[in-house]
Design a protein around this motif. Sequence first.
Motif, PDB file in Angstrom:
ATOM      1  N   CYS A 154     -42.576 -29.739  54.282  1.00 29.13           N
ATOM      2  CA  CYS A 154     -42.825 -30.995  53.563  1.00 29.13           C
ATOM      3  C   CYS A 154     -44.012 -30.923  52.601  1.00 29.13           C
ATOM      4  O   CYS A 154     -44.259 -31.870  51.874  1.00 29.13           O
ATOM      5  CB  CYS A 154     -43.029 -32.132  54.563  1.00 29.13           C
ATOM      6  N   PHE A 155     -44.778 -29.821  52.612  1.00 27.78           N
ATOM      7  CA  PHE A 155     -45.927 -29.617  51.715  1.00 27.78           C
ATOM      8  C   PHE A 155     -47.115 -30.525  52.018  1.00 27.78           C
ATOM      9  O   PHE A 155     -48.022 -30.676  51.207  1.00 27.78           O
ATOM     10  CB  PHE A 155     -45.505 -29.725  50.231  1.00 27.78           C
ATOM     11  N   ASN A 156     -47.091 -31.125  53.213  1.00 30.83           N
ATOM     12  CA  ASN A 156     -48.286 -31.807  53.720  1.00 30.83           C
ATOM     13  C   ASN A 156     -49.303 -30.710  54.099  1.00 30.83           C
ATOM     14  O   ASN A 156     -48.969 -29.522  54.110  1.00 30.83           O
ATOM     15  CB  ASN A 156     -47.866 -32.602  54.972  1.00 30.83           C
ATOM     16  N   LEU A 157     -50.532 -31.096  54.432  1.00 29.18           N
ATOM     17  CA  LEU A 157     -51.497 -30.101  54.882  1.00 29.18           C
ATOM     18  C   LEU A 157     -51.133 -29.636  56.284  1.00 29.18           C
ATOM     19  O   LEU A 157     -50.650 -30.413  57.103  1.00 29.18           O
ATOM     20  CB  LEU A 157     -52.909 -30.704  54.903  1.00 29.18           C
ATOM     21  N   ALA A 158     -51.350 -28.351  56.544  1.00 28.05           N
ATOM     22  CA  ALA A 158     -50.988 -27.796  57.849  1.00 28.05           C
ATOM     23  C   ALA A 158     -51.944 -26.668  58.199  1.00 28.05           C
ATOM     24  O   ALA A 158     -52.476 -26.006  57.305  1.00 28.05           O
ATOM     25  CB  ALA A 158     -49.558 -27.271  57.806  1.00 28.05           C
ATOM     26  N   VAL A 159     -52.198 -26.470  59.489  1.00 26.68           N
ATOM     27  CA  VAL A 159     -52.985 -25.302  59.903  1.00 26.68           C
ATOM     28  C   VAL A 159     -52.063 -24.191  60.405  1.00 26.68           C
ATOM     29  O   VAL A 159     -52.488 -23.055  60.565  1.00 26.68           O
ATOM     30  CB  VAL A 159     -54.050 -25.631  60.966  1.00 26.68           C
ATOM     31  N   GLU A 160     -50.802 -24.548  60.674  1.00 30.66           N
ATOM     32  CA  GLU A 160     -49.809 -23.524  61.019  1.00 30.66           C
ATOM     33  C   GLU A 160     -48.781 -23.476  59.888  1.00 30.66           C
ATOM     34  O   GLU A 160     -48.978 -24.092  58.852  1.00 30.66           O
ATOM     35  CB  GLU A 160     -49.152 -23.880  62.354  1.00 30.66           C
ATOM     36  N   ASP A 161     -47.635 -22.800  60.111  1.00 28.48           N
ATOM     37  CA  ASP A 161     -46.623 -22.727  59.048  1.00 28.48           C
ATOM     38  C   ASP A 161     -46.077 -24.101  58.700  1.00 28.48           C
ATOM     39  O   ASP A 161     -45.726 -24.368  57.556  1.00 28.48           O
ATOM     40  CB  ASP A 161     -45.459 -21.824  59.483  1.00 28.48           C
ATOM     41  N   THR A 162     -45.970 -24.974  59.734  1.00 32.32           N
ATOM     42  CA  THR A 162     -45.493 -26.332  59.483  1.00 32.32           C
ATOM     43  C   THR A 162     -46.536 -27.329  59.990  1.00 32.32           C
ATOM     44  O   THR A 162     -47.368 -26.991  60.830  1.00 32.32           O
ATOM     45  CB  THR A 162     -44.149 -26.589  60.203  1.00 32.32           C
ATOM     46  N   CYS A 163     -46.447 -28.582  59.469  1.00 27.87           N
ATOM     47  CA  CYS A 163     -47.465 -29.575  59.821  1.00 27.87           C
ATOM     48  C   CYS A 163     -47.120 -30.249  61.157  1.00 27.87           C
ATOM     49  O   CYS A 163     -46.020 -30.089  61.687  1.00 27.87           O
ATOM     50  CB  CYS A 163     -47.593 -30.609  58.712  1.00 27.87           C
TER      51      CYS A 163
END
Length: 199
Positions: A59-68
Amino acid sequence: MFAPPVNRLITELAKLPGIGQRTAQRLAFHLLSAADEDALGLSEAIREVKESVRQCEICFNLAVEDTCRICQDERREGAVLCVVEQPSDVIPIERTNEFHGRYHVLGGALSPIDGIDPEDLHIAELLERASGNGVREVVIATNATTTGDATALFLADALRERAPELAVTRLASGLPVGSDLEYADEITLGRALRARQAL
Ligand SMILES: [Zn+2]
């Protein structure tokens, strides 16, 4: 005027939004007189955020892993997608506790004058996500600005063409809660009139 390292700090601080030259100087002198651990804590926090935070692959939100965290949350409804301009727009919508679907962050709004065209935003990925995959509705929550409105119209056309059965909605804009009609600007009031609802 100051020693080169101090000048450099002031220059960097002045690049921040809302920080003028005077405030930058004041902050620089504050940092110079602060305890080492406080001042270095700030620089360490900036380094950590730049090294560890990236974009969610879905979704292109901020994430610390591959997905948020929202994409990872299986309780979220997959049938409704909310489209926003920036990752910071996700927070106010989450705070309402009214939305239980998933997000899609465009990375900005269309603005031909500034050279921002559809291919500069995550629009192709949105069209891909929204066609099939059980998505029934796309809520367009771009800003109520000229560019946000233009982006909403463009997305509505593109989504209808790609997935005619999809419901495409736009956030209503209206009057601020607790305010009097006489203080509303005519554009806001006009939009509130057009988006009136049956009681
Ligand atoms: Zn995500």
